[in-house]
Write a protein that holds these residues in place. Structure first.
Motif, mmCIF file in Angstrom:
data_model
loop_
_atom_site.group_PDB
_atom_site.id
_atom_site.type_symbol
_atom_site.label_atom_id
_atom_site.label_comp_id
_atom_site.label_asym_id
_atom_site.label_seq_id
_atom_site.Cartn_x
_atom_site.Cartn_y
_atom_site.Cartn_z
ATOM 1 N N SER A 46 0.955 -1.274 0.077
ATOM 2 C CA SER A 46 -0.048 -0.074 0.114
ATOM 3 C C SER A 46 0.841 1.171 0.004
ATOM 4 C CB SER A 46 -0.864 0.033 1.099
ATOM 5 O OG SER A 46 -0.259 -0.030 2.161
ATOM 6 N N ARG A 62 0.630 -5.670 -8.323
ATOM 7 C CA ARG A 62 -0.264 -5.267 -7.245
ATOM 8 C C ARG A 62 -1.261 -6.903 -7.135
ATOM 9 N NH1 ARG A 62 -0.170 0.645 -6.418
ATOM 10 N NH2 ARG A 62 -0.463 -0.450 -4.368
ATOM 11 N N ASP A 64 -4.197 -7.037 -5.320
ATOM 12 C CA ASP A 64 -5.477 -7.023 -4.953
ATOM 13 C C ASP A 64 -6.229 -8.081 -5.229
ATOM 14 O OD1 ASP A 64 -4.144 -4.707 -5.451
ATOM 15 O OD2 ASP A 64 -5.708 -3.765 -6.757
ATOM 16 N N GLY A 86 -4.877 -6.561 2.999
ATOM 17 C CA GLY A 86 -4.763 -5.474 3.643
ATOM 18 C C GLY A 86 -4.906 -5.785 5.313
ATOM 19 N N LYS A 109 -3.382 0.115 7.488
ATOM 20 C CA LYS A 109 -3.432 0.704 6.151
ATOM 21 C C LYS A 109 -2.335 -0.450 5.358
ATOM 22 C CE LYS A 109 -6.040 4.286 6.497
ATOM 23 N NZ LYS A 109 -6.491 3.944 7.906
ATOM 24 N N GLN A 110 -1.398 -1.027 5.833
ATOM 25 C CA GLN A 110 -0.476 -1.870 4.923
ATOM 26 C C GLN A 110 -1.127 -3.088 4.592
ATOM 27 O OE1 GLN A 110 -0.178 -1.148 8.313
ATOM 28 N NE2 GLN A 110 1.771 -0.613 8.951
ATOM 29 N N THR A 111 -0.547 -3.723 3.503
ATOM 30 C CA THR A 111 -0.787 -5.023 3.082
ATOM 31 C C THR A 111 0.147 -6.157 4.127
ATOM 32 O OG1 THR A 111 0.868 -5.183 1.562
ATOM 33 C CG2 THR A 111 -1.122 -4.660 0.724
#
Ligand code: FAD
Length: 433
Positions: A46, A62, A64, A86, A109-111
């Motif tokens: 992130s 990425r 996601d 996350g 907030k981080q992965t």
């Protein structure tokens, strides 16, 4: 082609190709194909690192598409998650199984893979950082193969890959050793800095999670003790209004304004800090562990953090204080001090030693260089190890003497990524070539 920028605005990249694989197989095929074309790849979480560790040179990966809980075994507490999950989603997902991470850092907030890759940690003298909670992981290497790593399988890669700054390959999934969900009693109170430094060991050892924030130019440290509650004790969270005043208004909105004032009127910083340290008054509440650990951080800042052998932390703070007082620098951001137990991960900042972390911050519109340089010089005297995701200037030569297994890590890297497919300017700085 797209542009990427990190949270702090310290790093960016333009003209970047982005890959968004939807499965581990797609990821492996994409890595193999890009590597065969000689492209440089970087997995990006992130973007919450301050250093250039996640700057993509050509291709940004990425994850996601790999961002959910894959398997959870409530009995053993083992949970397998996609590497792009996350932390906020992870915490909610674990809570649904009545599980939790044993320890977390300040934000969510981080992965999960970005967080472990730089050695992200919280505080607790008997606990390690997030990477110590990983019991297995799958790593896609430059030739597109998937290495399953754990203490039993590929143990050298496991010791290297849990904190590997994205330099060995792309982690596609992680298995975490979680614990039954738990409540924490948070006790926050300002205390005189001298009292906190004199009693540091008792405070660190006498609480599950102890940390303090010292406001430069003041005598005040805001202490935070988080302890597991006895069975049968229920939650009593901070009221909505008090929570908004403390966590949103004072810690973010007013803090942004006072920092802007500090830019225009640096001479006012000591007074502002005295006010800020008084405004954040004592409070006590009980809530789910992950809600107590993590809060919002919306004011943009620069940060450097070093891990030092715990027995030296009080000296570090005293010397830093002397430097701030003598230099005339004006620092509106507090200094955060945390602790961790030793671990066995080769590049973990707490590898092999009882550790204290000292994190220094500066508002993004104020100069940070002289302050951060002075800090780096002080911690060098104690073999300080920089957080891989926070600002520092050390190179491979400096780091080799601070990590006994540094060359073992480089040997694993030579084996897995001889062509430096996962290299960038930051890996060249910290690992050489
Ligand atoms: C406001 C704020 C608060 C913070 N609080 C804390 C704290 O309390 N404690 C602490 O220790 N740190 C803290 N940090 C630092 C932060 O936790 C780390 O920098 C973390 O690495 C950021 O995670 P990310 O998901 O943003 O990863 P990124 O910054 O995007 O990437 C970090 C590294 O991970 C690599 N990476 C990402 N995904 C993969 C993957 N799938 N496979 C292989 N490598 C991968 C990247 O290539 C890069 O090298 C904070 C940062 C900010 C901005």
């Amino acid at each position: 082609m797209s542009t990427w920028r990190n949270w702090a605005g310290t790093e960016s990249a333009t003209g970047i190709e982005t890959l968004r694989p939807g499965s581990a197989d797609e990821l492996a095929a994409a890595v193999k194909s890009a590597a065969e074309q000689g492209k440089k790849l970087k997995a990006v979480g992130s973007g919450h690192s301050f250093t250039g560790c996640s700057v993509p040179q050509q291709v940004m990966i990425r994850l996601d598409g790999l961002s959910s809980v894959v398997h959870a075994d409530k009995e053993s507490g083992r949970v397998t998650v996609g590497a792009g999950t996350g932390l906020r989603k992870l915490n909610a997902g674990l809570a649904a199984f009545d599980l939790a991470m044993a320890n977390l850092g300040d934000i969510d907030k981080q992965t999960v893979s970005g967080a472990i890759s730089t050695g992200t940690h919280g505080t607790g003298a008997r606990l390690g950082g997030l990477a110590t909670q990983v019991v297995a992981l799958d790593l896609v290497t430059a030739d597109g193969s998937v290495l399953h790593c754990s203490a039993e399988e590929n143990p050298d890669v496991f010791a290297a890959a849990r904190v590997s700054v994205g330099a060995l390959g792309v982690i596609s999934s992680l298995t975490l050793q979680c614990v039954p969900a738990f409540l924490l009693r948070a006790q926050e109170m300002p205390l005189p800095l001298g009292e906190v430094l004199d009693g540091f060991d008792e405070l660190a050892d006498g609480n599950d999670h102890f940390e303090f924030y010292w406001f430069p130019h003041t005598e005040i440290a805001l202490t935070k003790r988080n302890n597991r509650v006895a069975p049968g004790v229920g939650a009593s969270p901070v009221g909505r209004i008090r929570g908004w005043i403390d966590d949103e208004l004072l810690s973010n909105k007013v803090f942004e304004l006072t920092n802007r004032l500090a830019v225009r009127r640096p001479g006012m910083v000591p007074r502002i800090n005295r006010l800020a340290s008084r405004a954040l008054s004592a409070r006590e509440y009980v809530d789910a562990s992950y809600k107590v650990f993590c809060s919002e951080r919306n004011v943009i800042f620069r940060e450097s953090e070093y891990a030092v052998p715990r027995e030296h932390v009080v000296d570090v703070i005293r010397r830093l204080r002397a430097w701030i007082d003598a230099s005339g620098s004006r620092i509106p951001f507090p200094i955060e001090v945390r602790v961790a137990a030793p671990d066995d991960i080769w590049l973990s900042t707490a590898s092999g030693r009882e550790t204290a972390y000292v994190a220094i911050h500066q508002y993004h519109r104020l100069p940070h260089d002289p302050y951060f340089r002075a800090f780096e010089n002080i911690v060098a005297d104690y073999g300080g190890r920089p957080h891989w995701g926070k600002l520092h200037t050390l190179t491979a030569d400096d780091l080799r003497s601070r990590y006994p297994r540094f060359d073992d890590f480089l040997a694993v890297r030579d084996r897995l990524d001889p062509r430096r497919t996962f290299g960038n300017a930051y890996t060249r700085q910290v690992f050489g070539d």
